[in-house]
Enzyme design. Sequence first.
Site, PDB file in Angstrom:
ATOM      1  N   LYS A 157       3.652   7.505   7.050  1.00  0.00           N
ATOM      2  CA  LYS A 157       4.568   6.389   7.243  1.00  0.00           C
ATOM      3  C   LYS A 157       4.106   5.571   8.446  1.00  0.00           C
ATOM      4  CE  LYS A 157       7.779   7.367   4.078  1.00  0.00           C
ATOM      5  NZ  LYS A 157       8.241   6.444   3.027  1.00  0.00           N
ATOM      6  N   ASP A 183       2.215   4.192   4.046  1.00  0.00           N
ATOM      7  CA  ASP A 183       3.430   3.646   3.448  1.00  0.00           C
ATOM      8  C   ASP A 183       4.182   2.862   4.518  1.00  0.00           C
ATOM      9  OD1 ASP A 183       5.649   3.026   1.993  1.00  0.00           O
ATOM     10  OD2 ASP A 183       6.345   5.082   1.716  1.00  0.00           O
ATOM     11  N   LYS A 206       8.936   5.338  -9.530  1.00  0.00           N
ATOM     12  CA  LYS A 206      10.033   6.252  -9.235  1.00  0.00           C
ATOM     13  C   LYS A 206      11.070   6.106 -10.332  1.00  0.00           C
ATOM     14  CE  LYS A 206       9.323   6.198  -4.247  1.00  0.00           C
ATOM     15  NZ  LYS A 206       9.769   5.646  -2.937  1.00  0.00           N
TER      16      LYS A 206
END
Length: 368
Positions: A163, A188, A262
């Site tokens: 992240k 990300d 997702k």
Amino acid sequence: MNIHSISLYVISKSLKFPFATHLETVVNRESIIVELTDSDGLQGYGEVVAFSSPWYTEETVKTAYHMLKDFFIPLLKNNPVQHPEQVTPLLNKYRRNEMAKAGLETAYWDLYAKRKQVSLSSLLGGTKTEIPSGVVVATSSLAEAYRQIEGYLEDGYKRIKIKISPGSDVEMIEPIRKRYPSLAIMADANSAYTLEDVSRLQALDSFGLLMIEQPLAHDDIIQHAKLQQQIKTPICLDESIVTYEDARNAIELGSCKVLNLKIGRVGGLRTAKAIHDLAVDKGIQVWVGGMVEYGVSRAHNIALASLPGFTIPGDISASSRYWEEDITLPEVVVENGHIKVPTGAGIGFTINEKSLTESTLYRETIFF
């Protein structure tokens, strides 16, 4: 599919370790488990992966529960379906609320596969007997990132996601890449950047990243197309892709070279599979993203990731990554960086009734 009842379980467990991004730090994970029971007593399970607060999408556990109880379940009660493919077109009478829709739709897929006595993977067209597993490092501490990465490498994970955000990007990625020169790494951003940050994002090109996920606004595809022309690292779109049309438009514009799928974000397995098929046809790489979920959603992710077009290790980790005890049996296990695709009927997992009961905050059953 003669439905007898639908039970909604609002559950909560503490994560073994906080899940931190620049948007939110999740310590306790609430969720909704959907239990679909037919007239023969067979049960199908889905999971609503909305969070307690609207930091990832506009949905929350409370809003999803409201949509399920007051709109989606009554609609299905009054319009019985015979195949899970029929669920999404019916629910799309109401706009958005994709995670609530997905929790219900996936329960229908699980039940239908059980009635057919086939695995959900084979029902969807899956061809893999095992899938490669990736994992997320979600911390702002470099020392903690090293600790997590070492543990994940010992467990055999094939890909690490870091992240990042402005001021914690090159500062995180550069030392990690230096320490692990051959590790498959992706970044990300969770929409942390704007086009004014092009030079900072260009600086990431030298680290050989698999991709950078959702660097710009959560609802954008136009500026991502401009950014992709200016950086070498492949852009992966996540939050921007909510519908099949979003995926088609992003691909036509050149907004990305990779798509994260997702199930909860796109409203269920029907749409996820359609986007997978489109991406394969257009030569776009796809992989299955994770939502800090319980075993029910994880099981659906495994089935989806068994489709032939998923070539990048997804965010599908072992149950022990998040939980002291998951709500499904057996727990998901990573062996040599891979997860076996279940061959049993439906999702191939059973419910750990003890764990589900202990984590349930509220339960309600709607009879058909």
